[in-house]
Scaffold this active site. Structure first.
Site, PDB file in Angstrom:
ATOM      1  N   HIS A 298      -6.078   9.268  11.043  1.00 36.96           N
ATOM      2  CA  HIS A 298      -5.771   7.933  10.972  1.00 36.96           C
ATOM      3  C   HIS A 298      -4.596   7.677  10.803  1.00 36.96           C
ATOM      4  O   HIS A 298      -4.146   6.601  10.257  1.00 36.96           O
ATOM      5  CB  HIS A 298      -6.744   7.415   9.435  1.00 36.96           C
ATOM      6  CG  HIS A 298      -8.340   7.601   9.793  1.00 36.96           C
ATOM      7  ND1 HIS A 298      -8.987   7.215   8.957  1.00 36.96           N
ATOM      8  CD2 HIS A 298      -8.937   7.845  10.907  1.00 36.96           C
ATOM      9  CE1 HIS A 298     -10.230   7.486   9.337  1.00 36.96           C
ATOM     10  NE2 HIS A 298     -10.251   7.693  10.557  1.00 36.96           N
TER      11      HIS A 298
ATOM     12  N   GLY B  68     -14.480  15.048  -0.362  1.00 35.27           N
ATOM     13  CA  GLY B  68     -14.216  13.535  -0.962  1.00 35.27           C
ATOM     14  C   GLY B  68     -14.375  12.454   0.456  1.00 35.27           C
ATOM     15  O   GLY B  68     -13.496  11.384   0.444  1.00 35.27           O
TER      16      GLY B  68
ATOM     17  N   CYS C 170      12.128  -2.606  16.511  1.00 36.47           N
ATOM     18  CA  CYS C 170      12.396  -1.337  17.114  1.00 36.47           C
ATOM     19  C   CYS C 170      13.724  -1.205  17.478  1.00 36.47           C
ATOM     20  O   CYS C 170      14.209  -2.066  18.232  1.00 36.47           O
ATOM     21  CB  CYS C 170      11.408  -1.479  18.753  1.00 36.47           C
ATOM     22  SG  CYS C 170      11.522  -0.154  19.469  1.00 36.47           S
TER      23      CYS C 170
ATOM     24  N   CYS D 256       6.682   1.887  17.963  1.00 37.14           N
ATOM     25  CA  CYS D 256       6.960   0.534  18.506  1.00 37.14           C
ATOM     26  C   CYS D 256       5.761   0.071  18.866  1.00 37.14           C
ATOM     27  O   CYS D 256       4.829   0.493  19.256  1.00 37.14           O
ATOM     28  CB  CYS D 256       7.749   0.786  20.059  1.00 37.14           C
ATOM     29  SG  CYS D 256       7.816  -0.787  20.576  1.00 37.14           S
TER      30      CYS D 256
ATOM     31  N   ARG E 241       0.846  -1.144  -0.066  1.00 43.27           N
ATOM     32  CA  ARG E 241      -0.175  -0.112   0.027  1.00 43.27           C
ATOM     33  C   ARG E 241       0.882   1.213  -0.188  1.00 43.27           C
ATOM     34  O   ARG E 241       0.417   2.223  -0.812  1.00 43.27           O
ATOM     35  CB  ARG E 241      -0.985  -0.114   1.305  1.00 43.27           C
ATOM     36  CG  ARG E 241      -2.047  -0.945   1.355  1.00 43.27           C
ATOM     37  CD  ARG E 241      -2.894  -0.880   2.376  1.00 43.27           C
ATOM     38  NE  ARG E 241      -3.504   0.503   2.351  1.00 43.27           N
ATOM     39  CZ  ARG E 241      -4.342   1.023   3.296  1.00 43.27           C
ATOM     40  NH1 ARG E 241      -5.237  -0.119   4.059  1.00 43.27           N
ATOM     41  NH2 ARG E 241      -4.877   2.179   3.324  1.00 43.27           N
TER      42      ARG E 241
HETATM   43 ZN   LIG Z   1      10.244  -0.699  21.154  1.00 40.54          ZN
END
Ligand SMILES: [Zn+2]
Length: 270
Positions: A125, A208, A166, A133, A75
């Site tokens: 969003h 929209g 992370c 993380c 995406r």
């Molecule tokens: Zn983390």
């Protein structure tokens, strides 16, 4: 432009009113980004088709983080190839003309408003350009790691898996986007800021968006109850068009963002 629409916009301009623009998938569709809610959002895992409403969830990420990441990388690749259009550019011009009297709230995660040059944007969003993380270890919101290859098939490579760790706790990074089984908040999604802007707006300009999600409808209802002007730009009627029809200074401007926004922002003084 329709006389009634011109009159509403002139009223806002004459009193130096505050404008809140609320955008949704429709404005990005004109840049070639699909909504990912229909067939273009399907993702095949094993022998099963998954809907976006199943993929974009905490539950799926907990079960199959690789698959969720592969879907997002695909995406994000589509978003990265797309360019801002005349609709995005009109809202940049409006921001430059109005300064702090303008706020933009977007449901789109594609970053096209930011790339067009909008600065006063709340991404309710999230934003595909960022990650955080998954274990909430305190890393904060950071850039999507470079070197991830968007593609529709094949597993993540070892170096991609490494890039998606992370740096602080070595757990998974996750996309900085709101999932279907999560709630809006201020920290990540600027919910309170968006509602505050709706509470101060003299004009709500909806562009929209179908009104399918909860916070945009709250923003619309808040502006409506306060008697703010309400202009809905959309090729098709939607709940905001209905709200505009009940509003004292509401108007449904049928058409796309590219078709309607340039003249609307000029009428507002841009
Ligand atoms: Zn983390």
């Amino acid at each position: 432009m329709e006389p009634r629409l011109a009159e509403i916009l002139e009223g806002v301009r004459a009193r130096s009113g505050r404008v809140l623009a609320l955008t949704g998938a429709g404005i990005s569709a004109e840049s070639g980004i699909p909504t990912f809610r229909g067939a273009e959002g399907y993702w095949v895992v094993g022998s099963r088709n998954y809907m976006p409403q199943e993929m974009a969830t905490n539950e799926m990420f907990a079960r199959a983080p690789d698959e969720v990441w592969r879907w997002y990388l695909y995406r994000f690749g589509v978003c990265k190839d797309a360019l801002p259009n005349a609709g995005h550019e009109a809202l940049v011009a409006l921001e430059r003309a109005l300064g702090d009297r303008f706020t933009l709230v977007t449901q789109n995660i594609d970053g096209l408003h930011r790339r067009a040059g909008s600065r006063r944007v709340f991404c309710i969003h999230g934003d595909a350009a960022y990650v955080r993380c998954a274990g909430e270890c305190g890393l904060g919101v950071v850039d999507l790691p470079a070197g991830l290859v968007p593609r529709g098939n094949g597993a993540l490579t070892p170096s991609e898996r490494e890039a998606l760790r992370c740096p602080r706790c070595k757990g998974w990074l996750r996309p900085h986007v709101l999932w279907f089984d999560e709630y809006y908040d201020e920290e990540h999604y600027r919910m309170d800021s968006a509602l505050r802007a709706a509470g101060a707006a003299d004009l709500l300009l909806v562009v929209g968006t179908s009104g399918a999600t909860n916070l945009p409808m709250q923003i619309g209802q808040l502006a409506y109850r306060r008697g703010a002007a309400l202009v809905d730009v959309n090729p098709e009627e939607n709940p905001f068009a209905e709200m505009a029809s009940f509003s004292r200074s509401g108007f449904f401007a049928r058409g796309s963002a590219c078709e309607r926004l340039p003249e609307i922002v000029r009428a507002l003084g841009a």
